[in-house]
Design an enzyme around this catalytic site. Structure first.
Site, short mmCIF file in Angstrom:
data_model
loop_
_atom_site.label_atom_id
_atom_site.label_comp_id
_atom_site.label_asym_id
_atom_site.label_seq_id
_atom_site.Cartn_x
_atom_site.Cartn_y
_atom_site.Cartn_z
N CYS A 1 5.71 -4.38 -26.06
CA CYS A 1 5.08 -3.08 -25.79
C CYS A 1 3.67 -3.27 -25.26
CB CYS A 1 5.09 -2.23 -27.04
SG CYS A 1 6.78 -1.88 -27.55
N GLU A 2 3.58 -3.88 -24.08
CA GLU A 2 2.31 -4.10 -23.38
C GLU A 2 2.64 -4.08 -21.90
OE1 GLU A 2 -0.83 -4.89 -24.57
OE2 GLU A 2 -0.29 -5.17 -26.68
N GLY B 1 -6.92 -31.77 -15.08
CA GLY B 1 -7.05 -30.65 -14.16
C GLY B 1 -6.16 -30.68 -12.94
N TYR C 1 -3.18 -15.14 -17.28
CA TYR C 1 -3.83 -15.71 -16.09
C TYR C 1 -3.24 -15.19 -14.79
CZ TYR C 1 -4.63 -19.62 -19.45
OH TYR C 1 -4.93 -20.40 -20.51
N GLU D 1 -7.52 -37.49 -18.43
CA GLU D 1 -6.94 -36.62 -19.48
C GLU D 1 -6.01 -35.58 -18.87
OE1 GLU D 1 -10.52 -34.74 -20.84
OE2 GLU D 1 -11.09 -36.39 -22.13
N ARG E 1 1.32 -17.02 -20.14
CA ARG E 1 0.53 -17.32 -18.94
C ARG E 1 0.51 -16.20 -17.89
NH1 ARG E 1 1.39 -20.95 -15.69
NH2 ARG E 1 -0.78 -21.43 -15.32
N GLY F 1 -2.93 -33.04 -18.43
CA GLY F 1 -2.04 -32.28 -19.33
C GLY F 1 -0.95 -31.62 -18.52
N ARG F 2 -1.34 -30.57 -17.81
CA ARG F 2 -0.39 -29.75 -17.06
C ARG F 2 0.48 -30.58 -16.10
NH1 ARG F 2 -1.26 -24.49 -15.92
NH2 ARG F 2 -3.47 -24.79 -16.38
N TYR G 1 1.31 -25.42 -21.61
CA TYR G 1 0.69 -24.13 -21.94
C TYR G 1 1.75 -23.05 -22.13
CZ TYR G 1 -3.24 -26.92 -20.38
OH TYR G 1 -4.15 -27.94 -20.26
C1 LIG Z 1 -7.52 -28.71 -20.91
C2 LIG Z 1 -8.22 -29.99 -20.81
C3 LIG Z 1 -7.61 -31.07 -20.15
C4 LIG Z 1 -6.27 -30.98 -19.48
O1 LIG Z 1 -6.27 -30.13 -18.37
P1 LIG Z 1 -4.97 -30.04 -17.45
O2 LIG Z 1 -5.34 -29.05 -16.42
O3 LIG Z 1 -3.85 -29.58 -18.30
O4 LIG Z 1 -4.74 -31.39 -16.87
C5 LIG Z 1 -8.28 -32.27 -20.13
N1 LIG Z 1 -9.51 -32.41 -20.72
C6 LIG Z 1 -10.11 -31.39 -21.35
C7 LIG Z 1 -11.43 -31.60 -21.98
C8 LIG Z 1 -9.49 -30.15 -21.41
O5 LIG Z 1 -10.11 -29.14 -22.03
#
Ligand SMILES: *Cc1c(COP(=O)(O)O)cnc(C)c1O
Length: 441
Positions: free
Chosen positions: A363-364, A259, A335, A293, A331, A295-296, A392
């Site tokens: 076309c949106e 997150g 969002y 965990e 995105r 990601g982004r 993403y």
């Molecule tokens: C999407 C997700 C993440 C990664 O979130 P980021 O904002 O990309 O860091 C980690 N854990 C779970 C369970 C997720 O669904």
């Protein structure tokens, strides 16, 4: 959503993107590789992902936690960027994976991530996916409901295996981010309600033979820029750990989720050091194995989407129409997200500028990358980069409007390679099977 008043200057945009800079001759460079020649050579739209940035961010994140004396399990959220080349880079940095489907699990394993370093999250895991995960003996399954717990226990017993699981807790906390990416409020579909955990935990550890319940998991949302929700969420988890232990139950692992947000728009984004500090202060003293965990934060700044101006349309507004669309990068449409835009050839000056809407060809009405954005004058044929497209981005692409998937290029130490070829129209059309019993015109 995108009032120009709060847009960063080009200077600020570059300052918050240290892997990008302008060279007088070659234009915009990412980690030492000029981007315009890639666009000319491989065509547009094309994604470019830098293995150098991925490695560096992975290293920075790990260093932040080490500095706090925390030894973490690192699990990259594959849903942010699932290319096997990227997963291999991160595996080499010591990352495992957080996966949310059987497909992502297979990708992570194929890319060289160790099964014991893989965590499986998600509210809709099918029996087939769970069976695959149990057979692969993965590190942990995060359980999202009582029904799922019963199902996993039964599947593992049938396979005569014991699978490590954690309860994903819904702490009822607002992550203070976009409502489509907040996941830890009571009304969100994720996790098991906080109050149900103690009784369920006891019953699981005492009665369920197919699962080894090791602890708790929490993931509050994505693109989080404030410290408070992280702190509140982890404090709630710490309380729960104490409650469980007071009840004589064993808790050995806590998965802190992902997150951490990034500076898409020149924001003062919190560094991983702040995340590490909050985790150290809330959970560091509990004598548990900690996991994250992300990601982004790792992948977004490592990628750009290169596009070419098809046309400039003068109407009520000046529309810069580019050859990338919401089918490539969804995105902004999904969002309301803001992505930096930089021209590839000459550096923008902050003085020579005009307000434009940058739009795709789909076309949106939502196929808009930027509204009333201040950009240097752009004309037909000019090349631009959409920034922070490494997470993403490709993973959410579609072929809407029969637009083939764009090419993906990886750069690393001055080398370049196509890591996914541009889909041809023939390949796209070949997916259709017209039944032989249909009359052909
Ligand atoms: C999407 C997700 C993440 C990664 O979130 P980021 O904002 O990309 O860091 C980690 N854990 C779970 C369970 C997720 O669904």
């Amino acid at each position: 959503m995108t009032s120009a008043a709060s847009d960063p200057t080009f200077h600020r945009l570059l300052a918050t993107h240290p892997n990008l800079h302008y060279d007088n001759k070659q234009g915009l460079m990412m980690d030492g590789t000029a981007l315009a020649p890639l666009a000319e050579h491989y065509g547009t739209p094309s994604w470019v992902i830098s293995a150098d940035t991925l490695r560096q961010r992975a290293h920075n994140m790990q260093a932040a936690f080490k500095e706090r004396g925390l030894s973490m399990g690192y699990h990259f959220a594959v849903k942010a960027q699932d290319h096997q080349a990227c997963l291999s880079v991160l595996a080499q940095c010591g990352f495992g994976a957080d996966v949310v489907s059987g497909g992502e699990l297979k990708r992570a394993l194929t890319a060289g991530m160790k099964a014991r370093h893989i965590v499986f999250s998600g509210i809709g895991k099918t029996d087939d996916e769970l069976t695959y995960a149990i057979q692969q003996n993965i590190g942990q399954i995060n359980i999202e409901s009582i029904e799922e717990l019963t199902r996993i226990n039964h599947l593992a017993e049938t396979l005569q295996q014991r699978v490590r699981v954690a309860f994903r807790v819904n702490p009822d906390i607002d992550a203070q981010t976009h409502s489509k990416i907040t996941t830890g409020r009571a009304e969100d579909k994720f996790g098991i309600a906080y109050n149900l955990i103690p009784a369920l935990y006891r019953r699981t550890q005492q009665e369920m033979k197919g699962v080894e319940l090791v602890g708790l998991a929490v993931h509050l949302g994505s693109q989080m820029l404030a410290e408070a929700p992280f702190r509140k969420g982890y404090e709630r988890i710490a309380e729960l750990v104490k409650t469980l232990r007071a009840d004589g139950l064993s808790v050995t692992d806590i998965d802190c989720g992902g997150g951490l947000g990034i500076a898409y728009r020149g924001e003062d984004a919190p560094p991983p050091a702040l995340w590490a500090k909050v985790i150290a202060e809330t959970l560091g003293g509990l004598d548990v194995h900690l996991h994250i965990e992300p990601g982004r934060w790792l992948a977004a700044p490592a990628g750009v989407l290169l596009a070419r101006v098809i046309n400039v349309k003068e109407a009520a507004r000046r529309f810069v129409i580019i050859d990338a669309g919401m089918n490539d990068l969804v995105r902004p449409a999904m969002y309301d997200s803001w992505h930096g835009i930089l021209p590839l050839h000459a550096p923008p000056t902050d003085t020579l500028e005009e307000r434009v809407d940058v739009v795709g060809p789909i076309c949106e009405s939502s196929d808009i990358f930027a509204r009333q954005r201040t950009l240097p004058p752009l004309k037909k044929g000019d090349l631009i980069a959409l920034l922070d497209a490494g997470a993403y981005g490709t993973v959410m692409s579609s072929t809407y409007n029969s637009r083939p998937f764009a090419a993906q290029i990886m750069i690393s130490n001055g080398q370049e390679a196509v890591i996914r070829k541009r889909q041809t129209l023939d390949e796209l059309l070949a997916q259709d099977v017209v039944p032989s019993w249909l009359a052909r015109p």
